[in-house]
Enzyme design. Structure first.
Site, short mmCIF file in Angstrom:
data_model
loop_
_atom_site.label_atom_id
_atom_site.label_comp_id
_atom_site.label_asym_id
_atom_site.label_seq_id
_atom_site.Cartn_x
_atom_site.Cartn_y
_atom_site.Cartn_z
N GLN A 1 0.60 2.26 20.85
CA GLN A 1 0.72 2.93 19.55
C GLN A 1 -0.41 3.95 19.41
OE1 GLN A 1 -0.30 -0.20 20.02
NE2 GLN A 1 -1.39 -1.07 18.28
N ARG B 1 -2.84 6.84 17.10
CA ARG B 1 -3.42 7.33 15.85
C ARG B 1 -4.21 8.59 16.20
NH1 ARG B 1 -0.55 3.73 14.52
NH2 ARG B 1 -0.90 2.11 12.94
N TYR C 1 0.84 -1.21 0.00
CA TYR C 1 0.00 0.00 0.00
C TYR C 1 0.87 1.25 0.00
CZ TYR C 1 -3.79 3.13 1.58
OH TYR C 1 -4.72 4.14 1.69
N ASP C 2 1.87 1.25 0.90
CA ASP C 2 2.71 2.45 1.04
C ASP C 2 3.42 2.79 -0.26
OD1 ASP C 2 1.95 1.65 3.56
OD2 ASP C 2 3.94 1.69 4.45
N ARG D 1 -10.24 -2.46 10.36
CA ARG D 1 -9.61 -1.30 10.98
C ARG D 1 -10.12 -1.13 12.41
NH1 ARG D 1 -9.38 2.97 5.99
NH2 ARG D 1 -11.36 2.02 5.45
N VAL D 2 -9.40 -0.32 13.13
CA VAL D 2 -9.64 -0.28 14.56
C VAL D 2 -11.02 0.30 14.90
CG1 VAL D 2 -8.48 1.96 14.96
CG2 VAL D 2 -8.53 0.23 16.77
N ASN E 1 -5.95 8.81 9.34
CA ASN E 1 -7.04 7.91 9.76
C ASN E 1 -8.38 8.63 9.82
OD1 ASN E 1 -4.43 6.78 10.86
ND2 ASN E 1 -5.83 5.08 11.31
N1 UDP Z 1 -5.70 -2.17 16.13
C1 UDP Z 1 -6.03 -2.72 17.36
N2 UDP Z 1 -7.10 -3.55 17.43
C2 UDP Z 1 -7.89 -3.84 16.35
C3 UDP Z 1 -7.54 -3.27 15.11
C4 UDP Z 1 -6.44 -2.43 15.04
O1 UDP Z 1 -5.36 -2.48 18.38
O2 UDP Z 1 -8.86 -4.60 16.52
C5 UDP Z 1 -4.55 -1.22 16.07
C6 UDP Z 1 -3.55 -1.51 14.94
O3 UDP Z 1 -2.55 -2.42 15.38
C7 UDP Z 1 -2.99 -0.13 14.68
C8 UDP Z 1 -4.15 0.81 15.01
O4 UDP Z 1 -5.09 0.04 15.75
O5 UDP Z 1 -1.93 0.15 15.54
C9 UDP Z 1 -4.84 1.37 13.77
O6 UDP Z 1 -5.09 0.30 12.89
P1 UDP Z 1 -6.01 0.42 11.60
O7 UDP Z 1 -6.06 -0.93 10.98
O8 UDP Z 1 -7.30 1.05 11.94
O9 UDP Z 1 -5.28 1.44 10.62
P2 UDP Z 1 -3.78 1.90 10.32
O10 UDP Z 1 -3.72 3.25 10.89
O11 UDP Z 1 -2.81 0.94 10.99
O12 UDP Z 1 -3.68 1.85 8.86
#
Ligand code: UDP
Length: 318
Positions: free
Chosen positions: A209, A211, A145-146, A186-187, A174
Site C-alpha cells: 500500500q 502513501r 473519521y471519513d 501512525r506509520v 499524510n
Molecule cells: N502502517 C504500517 N505499519 C505501522 C503503521 C502503519 O505498515 O506500524 C501502514 C498502515 O497500514 C497504512 C499506512 O502505513 O497503510 C499509513 O498509515 P497511517 O496510520 O500512518 O495513516 P493513514 O494514511 O492510514 O491514515
C-alpha cells in the site's frame, strides 16, 4: 489579525500557532487535550499575543474578543486515535464544526476547515483530484473519521452558500514532522520510534500500500496561502512523492542506520486502509502558487532528530 485555532495544542494546530504568531498576528488556541498535548505549545507561554483555552468545541463556543479568522483543526486524526474515540471524532467533525462555523458567522470571521485525503476513502481514481467524490464505507472502522470530515465539508459549503461565510476547505494528505506523538500509531512515529530503538519496523498487510508524505512546514505554508486566497472549493495540500510502505520503511532504516529490518504483521491492517494515495496538486499550484519544497530525506532527518530527542527525554529508548 486575531486568529482562533481549534486543536491548537495538536500536531498541526501548534505549528499553525507558531506561524501566525511569527507573522505578527495574535492567536487564541482552544484544545480539549483529548489527543493534543500542552508540550506542543509550552514554548508560547508568556507570549502576550498568545492565549490558550482548554475546552471541548463540541460544546457551544463563546469568545469575548473580535476574531478575524477561525481555523478548525480539532479532531483525533490518527487511525488508532479515532478508533479509540469514535464518538468524539464524529462529534468534533459534526457538532464542533457547526459551533466553529456559528462563531465565525457571529464574528464575521474567515473560516478554514481542516479536511483530509480520507474523504476519498480507498480511492478508485489515482492520483486524487478535488473533483473525485471518493469511495468510503460509512460503517467501516475508518468511517467515523471519513464521514465526520465529509459532513464537515458539506456543512462548511452550506454556510458559504447560505450565509455567504468566507470559508476555506483544505484536504490534508499524510503529513509528518516534529510534534507528532510517538505513540499516535501512525506509520511515521511507529517506524521512526522502532528504528531508534533498534527494532524491526512493523509492516501492516503486505506493505505494497502507498502513501505520499509531506513535511509539516510545506503544509503550513499552503494553509497560510490558502487563508489569504479568495477560493472556497476544497484544495488538496500534499506531497506527490508516493512510496509503498516497504520502500518507506527501507528509507527510515537507512537514515537511522537501523539493522533490524522489517517484520510483517498482516493482521494489523485496518479494514478499509487505502491501497493507494497520492494527491493531484494542480489546483494548489494554480491558485496558491504552492508546491512542496522539502524532500522526504530532509524532512525525515528533522523528524528523526525530534523523536531521538523526545525518546531521550522520556527514557522510552531504554
Ligand atoms: N502502517 C504500517 N505499519 C505501522 C503503521 C502503519 O505498515 O506500524 C501502514 C498502515 O497500514 C497504512 C499506512 O502505513 O497503510 C499509513 O498509515 P497511517 O496510520 O500512518 O495513516 P493513514 O494514511 O492510514 O491514515
Amino acid at each position: 489579525m486575531r486568529v482562533l485555532i481549534t486543536g491548537g495544542a495538536g500536531f498541526l494546530g501548534s505549528h499553525l500557532c507558531d506561524r501566525f504568531l511569527a507573522e505578527g498576528h495574535s492567536v487564541i488556541a482552544i484544545d480539549s487535550l483529548l489527543t493534543g498535548d500542552m508540550h506542543n505549545i509550552a514554548h508560547l507561554t508568556g507570549n502576550p499575543d498568545f492565549s490558550f483555552i482548554k475546552y471541548d468545541v463540541t460544546n457551544y463556543i463563546h469568545v469575548d474578543e473580535p476574531l478575524d479568522a477561525i481555523l478548525h483543526f480539532a479532531s483525533p486524526a490518527s487511525p488508532i486515535d479515532y478508533l479509540k474515540y469514535p464518538i468524539q471524532t464524529l462529534k468534533v467533525g459534526a457538532l464542533g464544526t457547526h459551533n466553529a462555523l456559528g462563531l465565525a458567522r457571529v464574528k464575521n470571521a474567515k473560516f478554514m476547515l481542516a479536511s483530509t485525503s480520507e474523504i476519498y476513502g480507498d480511492p478508485l481514481e489515482h492520483p486524487q483530484r478535488e473533483t473525485y467524490a471518493g469511495n468510503v464505507d460509512s460503517i467501516g472502522p475508518r468511517g467515523v473519521y471519513d464521514e465526520a470530515k465529509r459532513f464537515a465539508e458539506a456543512l462548511t459549503m452550506a454556510y458559504h452558500r447560505t450565509h455567504g461565510l468566507d470559508t476555506r476547505i483544505v484536504r490534508i494528505f499524510n503529513t509528518y514532522g516534529p510534534r507528532m506523538r510517538l505513540d499516535d500509531g501512525r506509520v511515521v512515529p511507529n517506524f521512526v520510534g522502532q528504528a531508534l530503538r533498534g527494532e524491526a519496523l512493523t509492516i501492516y498487510g503486505d506493505g505494497m500500500q502507498t502513501r505520499s508524505f509531506q513535511y509539516v512546514d510545506d503544509l503550513i505554508e499552503g494553509l497560510y496561502r490558502l487563508l489569504h486566497a479568495d477560493f472556497h472549493e476544497p484544495v488538496n495540500i500534499g506531497n506527490t512523492d508516493e512510496k509503498t510502505m516497504i520502500e518507506f520503511a527501507d528509507i527510515v532504516n537507512e537514515l537511522t542506520g537501523n539493522q533490524a529490518g522489517l517484520v510483517y504483521m498482516p493482521g494489523e491492517r485496518i479494514k478499509g486502509d487505502p491501497q493507494t494515495r497520492q494527491p493531484d496538486i494542480t489546483r494548489a499550484h494554480e491558485i496558491l502558487g504552492w508546491s512542496p519544497q522539502v524532500p522526504l530525506p530532509d524532512g525525515l532527518a528533522r523528524t528523526i532528530a525530534y523523536f531521538r530527542e523526545s525518546i531521550h527525554a522520556t527514557g522510552q529508548g531504554d
